[in-house]
Design an enzyme around this catalytic site. Sequence first.
Site, PDB file in Angstrom:
ATOM      1  N   ASP A 193      43.147  35.554  32.981  1.00 24.95           N
ATOM      2  CA  ASP A 193      42.192  35.345  31.716  1.00 24.95           C
ATOM      3  C   ASP A 193      41.808  33.824  31.837  1.00 24.95           C
ATOM      4  O   ASP A 193      42.623  32.877  31.950  1.00 24.95           O
ATOM      5  CB  ASP A 193      43.185  35.645  30.478  1.00 24.95           C
TER       6      ASP A 193
ATOM      7  N   SER B 139      40.133  39.883  18.288  1.00 27.15           N
ATOM      8  CA  SER B 139      41.212  39.972  17.302  1.00 27.15           C
ATOM      9  C   SER B 139      40.568  39.867  15.841  1.00 27.15           C
ATOM     10  O   SER B 139      39.611  39.030  15.661  1.00 27.15           O
ATOM     11  CB  SER B 139      42.094  39.068  17.381  1.00 27.15           C
TER      12      SER B 139
ATOM     13  N   ASN C  94      39.434  42.074  25.036  1.00 27.57           N
ATOM     14  CA  ASN C  94      40.606  41.193  24.946  1.00 27.57           C
ATOM     15  C   ASN C  94      41.585  41.014  23.578  1.00 27.57           C
ATOM     16  O   ASN C  94      40.936  40.974  22.604  1.00 27.57           O
ATOM     17  CB  ASN C  94      40.180  39.776  25.459  1.00 27.57           C
TER      18      ASN C  94
HETATM   19 ZN   LIG Z   1      38.824  34.765  25.847  1.00 24.12          ZN
END
Ligand SMILES: [Zn+2]
Length: 290
Positions: free
Chosen positions: A80, A211, A230
């Site tokens: 990532d 999120s 993600n």
């Molecule tokens: Zn990211």
Amino acid sequence: MLVSGKEILKIAHERNFAIPAFNAGSGQLLEGVMRACENLNSPVIIAIHPDELSFLTDSFVDQVKYYANNTTLPVCIHLDHGATFEQVIHAIQLGFTSVMIDASHMDFEDNIEISKKVVEAAHAVDVSVEAELGTIGDTGDSIEGGVTEIIYTDPEVAKEFVTRTNVDSLAVAVGTAHGLYPENMKPKLKLELIDQIAEKIDVPLVLHGGSSNPDEEIKVAVTKGINKINISSDIKIAFYEQMKVVMENDRKELREPNVIFPSCIEATQKVAEEKINLFNSADKAKYYYK
Ligand SMILES: [Zn+2]
């Protein structure tokens, strides 16, 4: 089974769902998300950020590989936000099957140059590459970083970028930010921009900073060409909120990890399962068996 990023995203792209990319910042988080995926028969990307890797040490990658090699679920091990060519090569050497090179803060030509270089090296050994265009916001409390003001991905520019670099997937800036949003900041996805980008390019699109965006928006985004989302903050918060409960309520002398962590792993699993259902990735592992 261990698969590349390209393989795992191809079927999501064809069938309009999103693969969850969970940041496994510890063995307990990894266990929680793997249980969720097993339970719901979901393919999964285990994402490890360079800061997480240096904390966990390289040996952690072998642990992820062990999970991947001992499940029938498709599992991809993804770097990532790789920041440099060296970080990417190190990850490939460790056995990652997908890497991200994030040069989105550089100017366009420099971003192209380094992304192209990474693609050449990674493709030589069948590792897939994700790059980023535009800048994803930063709420100020995440390791992934970003900028405080979002620069939205331009569809035309995205087309040129993908054609010139030959990346396998593209992280786009469509109104999300890394980390958790402060109370006065309302995240809003530009859903029509996803349509416009997906119309121009044919590689799977990636949503970072997913999120705490409203579920309804995420649900729609998945139908529009977002094939990887993600998730980092949401599972970590579930884990540590539960840990606080354990620390406050348990009167015994706490020291054994096998006393402290089990319910935290369960809390992680629960949130991961919610995300899998939201991304429409439940029961999709079956499409990977020939
Ligand atoms: Zn990211």
